[in-house]
Design a protein around this motif. Sequence first.
Motif, PDB file in Angstrom:
ATOM      1  N   ARG A  40     -24.960  33.831 -15.060  1.00  0.00           N
ATOM      2  CA  ARG A  40     -25.823  33.709 -13.874  1.00  0.00           C
ATOM      3  C   ARG A  40     -27.101  34.527 -14.008  1.00  0.00           C
ATOM      4  NH1 ARG A  40     -22.842  32.994  -8.721  1.00  0.00           N
ATOM      5  NH2 ARG A  40     -23.821  34.893  -7.961  1.00  0.00           N
ATOM      6  N   THR A  50     -18.647  23.273 -17.950  1.00  0.00           N
ATOM      7  CA  THR A  50     -18.043  23.734 -16.692  1.00  0.00           C
ATOM      8  C   THR A  50     -17.798  22.548 -15.756  1.00  0.00           C
ATOM      9  OG1 THR A  50     -19.104  25.907 -16.885  1.00  0.00           O
ATOM     10  CG2 THR A  50     -18.366  25.250 -14.686  1.00  0.00           C
ATOM     11  N   THR A 101     -20.735  29.673 -11.399  1.00  0.00           N
ATOM     12  CA  THR A 101     -21.641  29.441 -12.521  1.00  0.00           C
ATOM     13  C   THR A 101     -22.936  28.775 -12.057  1.00  0.00           C
ATOM     14  OG1 THR A 101     -19.806  29.249 -14.092  1.00  0.00           O
ATOM     15  CG2 THR A 101     -21.897  28.261 -14.744  1.00  0.00           C
ATOM     16  N   PHE A 102     -22.820  27.783 -11.189  1.00  0.00           N
ATOM     17  CA  PHE A 102     -24.006  27.085 -10.704  1.00  0.00           C
ATOM     18  C   PHE A 102     -24.642  27.781  -9.501  1.00  0.00           C
ATOM     19  CE2 PHE A 102     -22.506  23.867 -13.480  1.00  0.00           C
ATOM     20  CZ  PHE A 102     -23.571  22.995 -13.714  1.00  0.00           C
ATOM     21  N   TYR A 153     -22.964  25.068 -18.915  1.00  0.00           N
ATOM     22  CA  TYR A 153     -23.034  24.451 -17.587  1.00  0.00           C
ATOM     23  C   TYR A 153     -22.355  23.080 -17.596  1.00  0.00           C
ATOM     24  CZ  TYR A 153     -26.492  27.894 -15.927  1.00  0.00           C
ATOM     25  OH  TYR A 153     -27.117  29.041 -15.547  1.00  0.00           O
ATOM     26  N   TYR A 212     -17.030  26.618 -11.263  1.00  0.00           N
ATOM     27  CA  TYR A 212     -18.221  25.789 -11.046  1.00  0.00           C
ATOM     28  C   TYR A 212     -19.151  26.404  -9.995  1.00  0.00           C
ATOM     29  CZ  TYR A 212     -20.945  22.104  -8.811  1.00  0.00           C
ATOM     30  OH  TYR A 212     -21.961  21.393  -8.220  1.00  0.00           O
ATOM     31  N   ARG A 235     -26.699  27.752 -23.091  1.00  0.00           N
ATOM     32  CA  ARG A 235     -26.539  27.890 -21.644  1.00  0.00           C
ATOM     33  C   ARG A 235     -26.311  26.527 -20.983  1.00  0.00           C
ATOM     34  NH1 ARG A 235     -29.822  32.227 -18.104  1.00  0.00           N
ATOM     35  NH2 ARG A 235     -28.919  31.797 -16.079  1.00  0.00           N
ATOM     36  N   GLU A 236     -27.123  25.541 -21.352  1.00  0.00           N
ATOM     37  CA  GLU A 236     -26.941  24.201 -20.804  1.00  0.00           C
ATOM     38  C   GLU A 236     -25.588  23.630 -21.205  1.00  0.00           C
ATOM     39  OE1 GLU A 236     -30.052  21.447 -21.587  1.00  0.00           O
ATOM     40  OE2 GLU A 236     -31.572  22.592 -20.494  1.00  0.00           O
ATOM     41  N   LYS A 257     -30.199  20.897 -12.734  1.00  0.00           N
ATOM     42  CA  LYS A 257     -29.034  21.450 -12.031  1.00  0.00           C
ATOM     43  C   LYS A 257     -28.859  20.829 -10.650  1.00  0.00           C
ATOM     44  CE  LYS A 257     -27.971  25.804 -12.263  1.00  0.00           C
ATOM     45  NZ  LYS A 257     -28.040  27.283 -12.197  1.00  0.00           N
ATOM     46  N   THR A 305     -25.435  19.074  -9.321  1.00  0.00           N
ATOM     47  CA  THR A 305     -24.670  19.536  -8.157  1.00  0.00           C
ATOM     48  C   THR A 305     -24.532  18.420  -7.118  1.00  0.00           C
ATOM     49  OG1 THR A 305     -26.686  20.487  -7.195  1.00  0.00           O
ATOM     50  CG2 THR A 305     -25.271  21.966  -8.455  1.00  0.00           C
TER      51      THR A 305
END
Length: 822
Positions: free
Chosen positions: A120, A39, A70-71, A36, A67, A32-33, A3, A7
């Motif tokens: 999250r 997104t 979520t992150f 992400y 984004y 989940r990945e 992650k 980012t």
Amino acid sequence: MNKDSITCLVSQYLNNEINSIQIDFESGTNSREEFYLKTVKRLTRAYELYLEKSVYKDDYLLALRDYLLTFDTAIKFKKDCFLDDNEYGIAFDEIDQKYFASFQLPSYVNEKFVNEAFIRTVSEQHVAPDSNLLTDPMIYAMTGYTHFKSLDQKLAVYGALNTPEGYTTLVSLPTGGGKSLVTQTISYQKDRLTIVIVPTVSLAIDQVRVTKQVIKRDDNDNEIFSYSSGMNAGPILKAIKDKKAKVLFISPEALLENPSFAEAIKEANKCRYLNNIIIDEAHIVVDWGATFRVDYQCLESWRNMLLMTNPSLRTILLSATFEDRCIETLKDFFEVNGKWIEVRCDALRHEPRYCVVRAKSNKEKEKDIVELVRKLPHPMIIYVARPIDADYIKTLLSNSGIKNVRTFTGLTGSAQRKKLIEEWVDDQYEIMVATSAFGVGVDKGDVRTVIHTYIPQNANTYYQELGRGGRDHLPCLSIMCLHPGDETIGKDRIKKRVLTTKKIWRRWDSLYNNTQSVRSSNNRVFIDTSIKPNYANDDIFDDSPISEADRNWNIYVLLFLRRYNLIRILEVKIENGHYFILIEIVNDRLRVIDDVLKVHIDKIREEEWDFYNSSYNMMVNAVRSKSKECISELFYKTYSKVYEYCAGCNIHDIPIIGDSHKFPLKNRVDEPLRVLSEEQLLPFGESNEMVVLVNDNERMNLLNRLVEKGVSMIVVPEGMQNSENILDINSKRNILVVVVKDVYMLLKAHGYYFTSGLVAVVYPDDERIIGQQYITIKNNLCGKSATKIIHIIKNNAYVNEAGKTFVELVDGPSVLPSVIYT
């Protein structure tokens, strides 16, 4: 997936320090990945759109908010003026000198649910390790799948694959549970044709796309087809004629109204090339087929005509859940001579968090819709009642700055539908405004929010539509946004679904006694449904053109009489939209148009009206005043085979879990049992079991031989090493591979349909476990009708529990692997 590195790349990209983000957006190793990465993909698409045209600024902010939340991150921008005074909860941190997103939710939305829907604070659910989810040699060779998603999916797939010739099997599997694999495996089980009847063009297009991805064949494009009105049918018809087509996805209308298809399928059926009919989302036969999709209930006579020529034809009815009334109707339509199987793995969804929003006026409702779109996670589907409402919502959002929005309704053309679905799946936009024409079965797993702006006609419709969210098994939101007038609008739509007794009675009189209707001496009448009724006023039929209303209501009346078994529909012929229906009168009351008939029709008409009315009232009561009881009660009352579950709603935010550790098969499946051949029975003599002593090197050769001879189930020890070697067996046949625990649970649920036939039981080397496994098999499986057991063991172990060796314990012969089925 890292992650932090993602980012960092996103920050560089949005600040124009790099030209693109070099990430494989399809490389997620779990749901989940995958969410992400998608997104980030949606953010890059929105940013590119904004750079092209500044009018898409709000769509970019929408994706940026998703984004950041979520992150759970912040970002530093070189240029920040475009973020001033935004309405998306994006603010500047004076200390860190970065922009971050806060929820800033309206008071009527539960922040805990939204936090979960942004993925999250939750982890993925994992399957219990004691369920053996291994596939089999055929499925592995066909798809590359080594394991099923769940035991539910495994039972659903084998429930369909094991369907004997001439049978109808009804299969339920929760939304997102992998129901498509049933269709895919059935279609390639034999080298023949399967017709899959789907409710929407969007689903047909999507199913072809997914099937071509899943099936590992070199000639997919010439084997897997979909057809919709306006397409060139030539290549499909040629593939059917040449016996190369394996699966055709098609709507009932296209199937029944295209004479070329009718002839091609008739010929394919005559030579037994047609093997299966699958009706996907089969609840629609009842929900839609009674009114605006009448061709669904015409499928009964179409299939019966095919069965007359090809009685071995199999029928599979698929859906996520079935109401009891729906089951009764489907069984009435599709059961022939008792050849009916139900494999019920019904379960309530674990993903949706529910919220009912009640506005005081339509103006306030519009304001709420815009705010929900701005603040809730995406991708998002907004469901509306009519095409005109879809256009209105799109305009409302556009006027609020949100312009990258699409609509999908019954009026959307075929070519445009295909384009919309491809772009939807490819994340080129993240808001779809649609009627029920969109979404049934479309395989986009990461929809995070489904908003209803109207009250659906019943709980089943509502549940099917909200089921478009969270198909990746991660949390999602189901929001219903209403104002007081929505109840009246919904009631008015319900009233249009059922004619008055007088009109049913008089329309039947018009049809039966018209000179255009041809009667024969054996209670049969050939009816032209274009006949005008013998009363003057027009009847509006749903949203259909008035020119088609009489025809549609006439068909409605005939289907109404069929549902209550007053007539049988023997054949439906359609020529240029002109319906000619051959019926057989079952109840002689219909022959005389008098008060006796009127009273009888009034009685059954009231029954039909009461169902629609009570179903709608149940919906209204469930959502009135922001709900006074848990929303899952609505579904728990609707579906008799489910255990209660609710992840959260207006009444509570702590999950109600009533289905923990429940076995997925919800009904007895006692029969039909397999018929064992004389060759299969021969080694057993008079016994029901036998032992084969075999070393590790010979065991796979033995299993190969057994599969060739038709073994239907292989029982392996829990945690057996190298059990995946079974997938490499040369004979590409279907075998149910299970552990002892699953056998026990299947038999406890009376699932003899799954366990009958020739069964191979593989034993571990550990003598402490051998005795326990044999006792379970002996007490539960041995001695069952139509079941023969082959015990496969390395050594003649001593079983302490019985005080005997294994061979002494088994009531049957002990043979060498070299002599079995040589």
